[in-house]
Scaffold this motif. Structure first.
Motif: not given
Length: 300
Positions: A194-216
């Motif tokens: 799943v691409p984060d087009r904000s440059g990666g700033g959303n990844i920690p939030t996505w990890l916490k919400s479960g949208k992704v299980q592994v994040g860069n």
């Protein structure tokens, strides 16, 4: 002079971030040069790189050089070409990531010196790396502490038995740059990217919400500590080294400019960068203000 520079940096950041896109209205039309001309300092779209650009820009201004900021440009595929074309003069870069961009199939060396040498061999005439910092802001595969405990994850290699059921997220170019390498080196095939087009700033939030299980997640992101995230050890060196280093146009910087940029790099540590990133990402301070405070404490 600091308050004026801080205000100017904030205004330029706000204006440019809202309007950049590489089209006909893109304001990147200045040619950076010393000798009375303007040095144009650019940055990627994520806060850590904006902060680094403010550090380098402020150091140049402290030497009495004329600086223009073009911050929040976007991904490397965009801002690197602007440097090649002469629309930018200075970029804060990461040596391993730059090597992966210049040669996606290149093996990432084990030392800073070897990495810089490999990058320099791939750069076109007119571009060069200056002195690298000890500070690194590396790519990673990161998971929540719950995911790590549930699956017994400590290293990237530990993901292999479970990757097929996990979604991974990262900045838009992350899949292109590392999907094949992660598969070849670690045998990882994820369920979805799943691409984060904000440059990666959303990844920690996505990890916490479960949208992704592994994040860069970049390794100086304060969310790693604040959100109790687990950075999986890259035991086989897929992500290489990511020392911060100024990438410049040789026709746009003179000896005084290079000296100022190198003095910033010489004093920049990973711990210091993490402390500054906390002020930016958690305390919501303006990157220009944080950079100015650091430069006051680390004169060039």
């Amino acid at each position: 002079m600091r308050p004026l520079k801080i205000l100017l940096g904030a205004v330029l950041l706000t204006t440019f971030a809202a309007g950049c896109g590489g089209g006909e209205d893109n304001p990147l039309d200045s040619k950076g040069s010393t000798g009375g001309k303007t040095i144009v300092v650019g940055s990627a779209a994520f806060p850590g790189n904006v902060l680094l650009a403010e550090l380098y820009a402020g150091a140049l201004e402290d030497k009495g050089l004329k600086v223009e900021r073009k911050l929040g440009i976007g991904e490397r595929e965009v801002y690197y070409k602007l440097l090649e074309n002469g629309d930018l003069t200075v970029l804060p870069e990461y040596n391993g990531a730059l090597l992966a961009y210049l040669d996606p199939k290149a093996a990432l060396p084990a030392t800073t010196e070897e990495t810089d040498k490999a990058v320099s061999a791939k750069l076109p005439d007119g571009l060069k790396l200056l002195q690298p910092a000890a500070a690194q802001d590396n790519d990673s595969l990161t998971v929540t502490s719950e995911t790590a405990a549930k699956n017994g994850l400590k290293t990237i290699e530990d993901l292999k038995p479970v990757a097929g059921g996990l979604v991974v997220g990262g900045p838009a170019p992350f899949e292109q740059r590392f999907k094949d390498k992660l598969n070849t080196v670690y045998g990882l095939t994820f369920k979805e990217w799943v691409p984060d087009r904000s440059g990666g700033g959303n990844i920690p939030t996505w990890l916490k919400s479960g949208k992704v299980q592994v994040g860069n997640v970049f390794t100086t992101n304060p969310a790693i500590v604040l959100d109790d995230l687990v950075v999986l050890e890259d035991t086989k060196g897929v992500f290489g080294l990511q020392n911060i280093v100024p990438l410049v146009r040789e026709d746009g910087v003179d000896a005084a400019a290079e000296e100022a940029l190198n003095k910033v790099s010489a004093q920049l540590t990973t711990e210091g960068l993490l402390e500054m990133m906390k002020k930016v990402a958690v305390d919501k301070n303006d990157p220009a203000k944080v950079a100015a405070e650091w430069l006051d404490a680390h004169p060039v």
